[in-house]
Scaffold this active site. Sequence first.
Site, PDB file in Angstrom:
ATOM      1  N   MET A   7       0.779  -1.046   0.038  1.00  0.00           N
ATOM      2  CA  MET A   7      -0.057   0.136  -0.055  1.00  0.00           C
ATOM      3  C   MET A   7       1.092   1.247   0.003  1.00  0.00           C
ATOM      4  SD  MET A   7      -2.806   1.253  -0.162  1.00  0.00           S
ATOM      5  CE  MET A   7      -3.042   2.936  -0.382  1.00  0.00           C
ATOM      6  N   LYS A   8       1.874   1.315   0.723  1.00  0.00           N
ATOM      7  CA  LYS A   8       2.870   2.368   0.626  1.00  0.00           C
ATOM      8  C   LYS A   8       3.258   2.733  -0.571  1.00  0.00           C
ATOM      9  CE  LYS A   8       5.654   5.530   2.301  1.00  0.00           C
ATOM     10  NZ  LYS A   8       5.305   7.086   2.419  1.00  0.00           N
TER      11      LYS A   8
END
Length: 304
Positions: free
Chosen positions: A173-174
């Site tokens: 997700m980052k």
Amino acid sequence: MTQETVGFIGLGLMGHGMAKNLVDKGFALSIYARKPSEATADLQRRGAVLRASATEVARNASVVFLCVTGSKDVEAIVRGPQGLKAGLAPGSVVVDCSTSDPVSTNALQAELQAVGVHLVDAPLSRTPKEAWAGTLDTMVGADPEVFARVEPLLQTFAGRIVHLGGPGTGHRMKLINNFVSLGYAALYAEALTLAQAVGITPAMFDSVIRGGRMDNLFYQTFMEYTLRGNKEAHKFTLTNAYKDLRYLESMADDAGVANSMGNAVKNAFGLAVQMGGSQTMVPMLPELIAAMSGVDLQPDDADL
């Protein structure tokens, strides 16, 4: 319940503030750095214990935080001579707050699991200012029972904690999060260049975007350099941004997904890195992109 003992490695702009909050809020803290710095001295004054190696940190901590540049650094700290792996007891936890390559994260997770150690990925969003204030955002990949253990520690330096799923989901997700923000940066840089070339100054551009539907918090910090020459507004280097975009490319390739826009953004940052040097910050991207077309976007009052 016994309180966790904590280790911290990676005392840079973000890590110093995070470690400060951990020790100030009552956790026994062991730290390690390759060489003494103002950060290590400050943390020792606050009660942290400086250890001689990563192994010694691991021997004195049930949870070890890493906040370093990327996967190569994480791998070296875990696996290297006098690394964490030599000192980690079964049941201990390694929390990687770096922006790392998920392929590497998955391999490390399996390697540590084999010796009874848990890996949590908890990459960060926002800036060193929020790290010091204890109001960072973090997106976490962890098994539920391990997340329950580390959440009180994360709460010392993060105001917004999102548990996404199992190990690896935080780093995935980052990279997607950074793709969106750095994509905005590349878009703003090219739009500002074109605007300047056709007689629309950055101030004119900003007067339309700011306060309108296209405004956002990232835009506001990003524009601080172009409008006011402020190099301190968003301390994130072009080099780190380019690294993250290469990780994104690797993740997309591994998933078999076309990432044409990601590659375009990566190439814009790659060219800017060659022009601007390793310590140039992301908000200076418009000046560098403009220079490629012979357009001057250097702020009049930049502290150069």
